[in-house]
Structure formats: C-alpha cells, structure tokens
Motif scaffolding. Structure first.
Motif, mmCIF file in Angstrom:
data_model
loop_
_atom_site.group_PDB
_atom_site.id
_atom_site.type_symbol
_atom_site.label_atom_id
_atom_site.label_comp_id
_atom_site.label_asym_id
_atom_site.label_seq_id
_atom_site.Cartn_x
_atom_site.Cartn_y
_atom_site.Cartn_z
ATOM 1 N N THR A 1 -2.671 4.372 7.011
ATOM 2 C CA THR A 1 -1.439 3.606 7.182
ATOM 3 C C THR A 1 -1.283 2.993 8.576
ATOM 4 O O THR A 1 -0.932 1.809 8.688
ATOM 5 C CB THR A 1 -0.205 4.454 6.828
ATOM 6 N N ARG B 1 4.999 5.046 -2.673
ATOM 7 C CA ARG B 1 5.558 4.649 -3.970
ATOM 8 C C ARG B 1 6.072 5.829 -4.784
ATOM 9 O O ARG B 1 6.642 5.639 -5.860
ATOM 10 C CB ARG B 1 4.479 3.909 -4.776
ATOM 11 N N THR C 1 0.490 -3.482 -2.287
ATOM 12 C CA THR C 1 0.501 -2.129 -1.759
ATOM 13 C C THR C 1 -0.757 -1.860 -0.948
ATOM 14 O O THR C 1 -1.754 -2.580 -1.041
ATOM 15 C CB THR C 1 0.614 -1.085 -2.889
ATOM 16 N N LEU C 2 -0.690 -0.795 -0.175
ATOM 17 C CA LEU C 2 -1.775 -0.439 0.737
ATOM 18 C C LEU C 2 -2.112 1.034 0.558
ATOM 19 O O LEU C 2 -1.220 1.871 0.380
ATOM 20 C CB LEU C 2 -1.345 -0.695 2.185
ATOM 21 N N VAL C 3 -3.379 1.345 0.631
ATOM 22 C CA VAL C 3 -3.803 2.734 0.485
ATOM 23 C C VAL C 3 -3.323 3.555 1.677
ATOM 24 O O VAL C 3 -3.516 3.169 2.834
ATOM 25 C CB VAL C 3 -5.334 2.832 0.368
ATOM 26 N N GLN C 4 -2.681 4.686 1.393
ATOM 27 C CA GLN C 4 -2.298 5.610 2.468
ATOM 28 C C GLN C 4 -3.444 6.590 2.737
ATOM 29 O O GLN C 4 -3.988 6.633 3.819
ATOM 30 C CB GLN C 4 -1.022 6.380 2.096
ATOM 31 N N LYS D 1 -3.625 1.989 -9.184
ATOM 32 C CA LYS D 1 -3.277 2.407 -7.816
ATOM 33 C C LYS D 1 -3.433 3.927 -7.729
ATOM 34 O O LYS D 1 -4.511 4.428 -7.463
ATOM 35 C CB LYS D 1 -1.875 1.924 -7.458
ATOM 36 N N GLU D 2 -2.365 4.668 -7.999
ATOM 37 C CA GLU D 2 -2.453 6.128 -7.911
ATOM 38 C C GLU D 2 -3.449 6.697 -8.926
ATOM 39 O O GLU D 2 -4.072 7.737 -8.679
ATOM 40 C CB GLU D 2 -1.067 6.755 -8.098
ATOM 41 N N CYS E 1 -5.650 7.466 -4.932
ATOM 42 C CA CYS E 1 -5.037 7.379 -3.603
ATOM 43 C C CYS E 1 -3.531 7.172 -3.687
ATOM 44 O O CYS E 1 -3.029 6.524 -4.614
ATOM 45 C CB CYS E 1 -5.625 6.204 -2.812
ATOM 46 N N TYR E 2 -2.830 7.692 -2.684
ATOM 47 C CA TYR E 2 -1.441 7.294 -2.472
ATOM 48 C C TYR E 2 -1.419 5.835 -2.025
ATOM 49 O O TYR E 2 -2.313 5.371 -1.308
ATOM 50 C CB TYR E 2 -0.802 8.136 -1.361
ATOM 51 N N HIS E 3 -0.363 5.128 -2.413
ATOM 52 C CA HIS E 3 -0.159 3.750 -1.968
ATOM 53 C C HIS E 3 1.217 3.615 -1.327
ATOM 54 O O HIS E 3 2.177 4.262 -1.742
ATOM 55 C CB HIS E 3 -0.267 2.779 -3.145
ATOM 56 N N THR E 4 1.288 2.759 -0.311
ATOM 57 C CA THR E 4 2.548 2.450 0.342
ATOM 58 C C THR E 4 2.838 0.962 0.203
ATOM 59 O O THR E 4 1.950 0.163 -0.086
ATOM 60 C CB THR E 4 2.517 2.792 1.848
#
Length: 280
Positions: free
Chosen positions: A34, A195, A220-223, A249-250, A254-257
């Motif tokens: 992030t 998210r 979105t962006l990978v956390q 995404k998830e 990965c988590y996404h922000t």
C-alpha cells in the motif's frame, strides 16, 4: 494499532518493536504494497495542495513514518524493504540503527520536503520515526477513546492534507471530527481503505465538514497476500457483505484497497482520475 477484527491475521507485535526491521520482514513475506501505491498519489496531492500555499501532512496510523519517508526522500518502498532486511542492518543494535538512519535519510532528502505530523498509538514506532527525523512531530493519542490533547491540536491545526494507508478499520467518525474541528483551513483526506469494510460513516462525517468524497470502487490496488485460507475466506465474505464483488480480486489471493479522496467542492477542479493515474 489495535486488536484484530474478524479473522484478519494480527500483526500488532511488529509495531511494538523499537525499529522497523520486523515491520518490513513480516509484512514483506506477504507482499505488502500500500505505501508503494500511495507514494505517487500523495505526491500529486501535495503538488495540487501546494498551489494554494504551504502544505503540512498529518499521517494517521503512521507507524514508523513510512509514508513520510516516501514523501520527503528520494526513496521507494522497495528501497526501504531492502534497507531494513539487509544482513548488515540485521546485525545492528537499535541505537546504532537510529544513528545510521539519521544519515541514511538526510543523504536522500528531497528539496521539496513538507512537514509531516504523525499519529499512532504504537509508542515505539512513533519514537523511532521522530528520532531519525522522519516526523516533525509524533503523537501516541487514541482519538477513538480520548479527547485530543492541546499539544496535538496545535500540531494538527496546520495540517491541510490528511493521509492514511493502513488502520482505517480501527478508525471512526470520532477521530475525523476531532481532526477537522482542529484544522485551520479545509483539509483534504486521502485514505486507502480495505474493501472488507465500509467507509460510508466516515465519508458522512467528512461531509459534515464540507468535504466531498470520491472513490472508484472498480479501481483497486493490492494491499498484501492473505496469510492463510481462513483469512481469505473471511475477506471474501466481508467484501460480499458490503455489496461488492470479490471475484477477480480477493478470490485471487490478496486484500485490495481503494483510494477514497475527500475535498471541499471548490477544490474538485483536478479530477480524481488524474490523481490516482497514471500507473495505478
């Protein structure tokens, strides 16, 4: 900054260390990114904000001053990871590392630096960031449970850009009301939000202070990667509970922000898309 929520893997212990080595080694194993994504966005926001006068940044949940390091120095997040996980640095005592890092950052200081005030309840992290010169002022107050001190309010009064790259799940409207009441001028708020939760209560609170919140929920962006299947199952269910779709995404591991950007209506002349782009 607090106890874990849901089935997210807690990393609380890495913020209670006297220096950032555990932070970078632990989060690095899961590809935490992030601050890397935020660096160009925050720099563009600084440039926009500076057009109307001096800028002071207030970085929430700032930990070891990582965002300040990336804002004010000729460094990337990968540079910091390499530095703090190198074999030579691993051998140093914390006091030796602090002295080394004072010179490390001073030698890479940008000419267009801005003051950065940091807030985090992890005292060791704040102490380090202040000691090596990353933060102009650091505070360990928990505005979720406490009323901000006069000293913090004085430091925060000049902040006109509030940044957050982690810890949003532990913050509520209570924190932001205190910050924006203290601001001497309308502050912009740039928050990278997972998210797995909703930003709506905070966006509503910011609206009470005249700020309009923009977000592109699809961009979105990978956390970071999930630590195990249980954490992934939690994240997929949590995202679905917000009404969003975790597919692609998830579900991919990965988590996404997403960037939530809040500004006064008269400051919306620069489109959201041009701030988060290019490259993101």
């Amino acid at each position: 900054m607090s106890q874990p929520r849901g089935n997210r893997t807690p990393f609380d212990e890495i913020y209670d260390q006297p220096d950032p080595r555990a932070y970078f080694s632990s989060l690095g194993r899961f590809g935490y990114r992030t601050p890397h994504h935020a660096q160009p966005v925050f720099r563009r926001l600084l440039a926009e904000r500076a057009m109307s006068g001096p800028v002071t940044v207030l970085d929430l949940c700032c930990s070891y001053g990582v965002n300040a390091a990336l804002l004010n120095h000729h460094l990337t997040f990968d540079d910091l990871h390499t530095h703090y996980t190198s074999p030579h640095v691993a051998e140093l005592e914390t006091a030796e590392l602090i002295e080394r890092d004072k010179h490390f950052y001073a030698a890479r200081r940008r000419e267009d630096t801005v003051p950065v005030v940091g807030l985090d309840i992890a005292a060791p992290a704040i102490d380090y960031a202040v000691a090596v010169g990353l933060l102009d002022a650091g505070f360990t107050e928990n505005l979720e449970t406490e009323t901000a001190s006069p000293a913090f309010l004085r430091a925060a009064a000049s902040a006109n850009l509030i940044t957050v790259t982690g810890g949003m799940s532990f913050l509520s409207a209570r924190t932001f009301h205190q910050l924006l009441h203290a601001a001497a001028e309308p502050a912009w708020v740039a928050a990278f939000v997972l998210r797995t939760g909703t930003y709506r209560p905070i966006a509503d609170a910011l609206a009470e202070h005249g700020l309009v919140t923009e977000v592109d929920a699809e961009r979105t962006l990978v956390q970071r990667r999930f630590t195990d299947p249980e954490e992934q199952r939690y994240a997929i269910a949590a995202v679905a509970a917000t009404g969003a779709d975790p597919t692609g995404k998830e579900t991919e591991g990965c988590y996404h922000t997403a960037l939530h950007l809040s500004r006064p209506p008269q400051h919306l002349t620069t489109p959201y898309d041009s701030i988060i782009a290019p490259g993101i």
